[in-house]
Write an enzyme that holds these catalytic residues in place. Sequence first.
Site, short mmCIF file in Angstrom:
data_model
loop_
_atom_site.label_atom_id
_atom_site.label_comp_id
_atom_site.label_asym_id
_atom_site.label_seq_id
_atom_site.Cartn_x
_atom_site.Cartn_y
_atom_site.Cartn_z
N GLU A 22 -11.25 -25.92 7.18
CA GLU A 22 -12.35 -25.93 6.23
C GLU A 22 -11.85 -25.98 4.78
O GLU A 22 -12.41 -26.68 3.95
CB GLU A 22 -13.18 -24.64 6.46
CG GLU A 22 -14.41 -24.50 5.59
CD GLU A 22 -15.58 -25.32 6.11
OE1 GLU A 22 -15.39 -26.13 7.02
OE2 GLU A 22 -16.68 -25.15 5.56
N ASP A 23 -10.80 -25.25 4.48
CA ASP A 23 -10.39 -25.06 3.08
C ASP A 23 -9.15 -25.82 2.65
O ASP A 23 -8.80 -25.82 1.47
CB ASP A 23 -10.16 -23.56 2.81
CG ASP A 23 -11.45 -22.76 2.89
OD1 ASP A 23 -12.52 -23.39 2.89
OD2 ASP A 23 -11.38 -21.52 2.95
#
Length: 751
Positions: A105-106
């Site tokens: 996600e990051d």
Amino acid sequence: MSQPAKLSDVPQRLPSGEPPPSAPVEPILDSLFQSLLAKFEKTHPGEDSAPITAAFQLALKMHAGQKRQSGEPYLIHPLEVAHILAGMTTDRTCLITGILHDLVEDTGVTIDQLRKQFGDDVAACVDGVTKLAKLKFYSREERQAESVRKMLLAMVKDIRVVLVKLADRLHNMRTLAALSAERQERIAQETLEIYAPIAHRLGMGKVRAELEDLGFQYTDPQAFREILDAMESKRKASQGLLDEIRAAVEVKLRREGIPARIEARLKRPYSIWQKLKRQKISIDQVYDLLAVRIITDSVKNCYAALGTLHGDWHPIPGRIKDFIAIPRPNLYQSLHTSVIGPGGQPFEVQIRTEEMHRIAEDGIAAHWKYKEGNKHAVQDEQQIAWLRQLVEWQREMHDPGEFMSTLKVDLYPEEVYTFTPKGKVIVLPREATPIDFAYAIHTEVGNQCVGAKVNGRIVPLKYSLKNGDVIDILTQQGHLPSKDWLAIAKTSKARNKIKAVINTTERAKAVEIGEKYLEKEARRFGVQWKKVNREQLLAVASEYGFPKMEDLHAALGYGKFSARQVLIKLAPEQVEATERANAPVETPSPAALVERANADKDLVIRVKGIDDVMVYRAKCCNPIRGESIVGYITRGKGVAVHSTNCTNVQNLMYEVERKITVEWVRSTEDTFAVRLTAYADDRPGILSHLTSVVFHEGSNIKALEAQPDEQRGDGSAIINVLLDVKDKKQLERVVAAVRRISGIRDVERVN
Ligand code: MN
């Protein structure tokens, strides 16, 4: 942010305690990681911890420079999540997933990269957590929250994803102070509605308790403060009492030779608050604020301890619960009782074994403990066995509780959980389509639906919705549903709404047609329409059983009966006079005979499934029994039946909704009038030859005329025959026989 590094750059294995060669590890991260490793090695002796170190190295590199809202290094969060998981003694895959859970996600790392380095399990779990992270919940109502919980469980293929998600949420809740008040409120609300109940269902009492208390603290800070203050003063006042109770219990159990450890405590803020709200009482009225937990070594000793307590202290009736004999749906087991203790002070007691305690604290996560030393067991099957066991419990208890219905989606996926673009969950039956979704939102959205986007892509309306699909319905003002939708819609709600609209529009059409038809026929029959008053008309309508004119018009429009039937009631003289004046005086032409013969034969066809519709055979193609036919709903004259290859009807059929299925009614009695034209050479006896051939085939000639073929002018003739046939086969035989007559050049059927 740094460029995503190639995985080959990351050291696969580092001796623990040694800092990575590339970047210096911040001391806080290093110590967090070292204690994590120590926890793992203690609980999983002999297992290879190298992949955990590799996960740490990768996360260290990829999250480098990223900060949490609090300003701390981002990696603290995944490491703390892994710590929570290690505290539940989950397996290595779970820990690694905890460390890597925010990576996709990051940062730039992909699931494929993770699969290559850490294998399928870790990749699948990180993928699952990443997908859940993308869901946005905007729940404010109980039903909606229940749907989200179900959906969340339905979307998860590996229960470890839920464990990581819960640990993630728990750490986020512990560090919620760094966020804005608005986000605190939202996240805390979601925690209370979605995550705490899931922890409860999975039997994870410890996680649930902490999630609830934190959720309470941020959703209602004032009430939380008040409870805390009240508890603090209670605690001060009752500390002596708690010590006294604990000592007294210890003495009693030792006297009976029951080995036990005893925890004395005050109840949790959230559960006290719930109790206050539920019973509308003040904290001073909560009599079982004090709680004692006895953890012993065997089931036998649980009951023995209960007996000992009851022997000395008076139990409060109705408060004794045996969750050992009958466990709760989430497998929680304990004996509960409330007794009046020293000085008349009531307190609650829970009695359980160490094993029961572990299950009460960690629930499904405790499951891994049993499997220690059995590393190669198939993890998935164990999880499914666990779920099945839960279901079994449920069956034996004959109690269709929520836990069952919540988890059943995993085992029996009968529902599909979908989202509006704003994140509202819409629960639909399996194989539901965007049309069902549209009607589930609103009737008008359903009616005006012209298309749908699923996860941003246009899909056909018959698309089967999947769990987690985000659906955007495209609408157009004034659009109406079509009959085809009845085949696509799966929910009765959608089907009923579609039917209602179709009926209304068709009726409106029929009313309009019926009204015009009646006026037109009135003119034709010389009925002075202006002079017919409303009362007369209403009287006729009520003769047919209709309370309103509109209903009479609709019946005429649907072709249930003819305008003549109505008009003859209104003005019998005019209608009859017109009919007399128009009556044919000359001998009927073959065409007129065909028409009249056919008029009597209407009953040989019927509309499939409907009896009271006026049906007639179209003159243009004059279909006969055995031919393939199709019905066409006319404006005001009932259903016209055409042969399917009639060019007229083919042109008409662009209005698909007017097409209707018709069938021949079985009957051997009826005959059909058919007109043939034969082209013949000028030969004597040809007419008598023709009549005998027709007769021989069992047909019957009703009219016959011959005239010279003026175009050819060579003495050849055109013969028109009107004959009765039973069906298509007989007609084909007649035509074939006529063709074989010498001197007949051709025969054709004319309509
Ligand atoms: Mn996270």
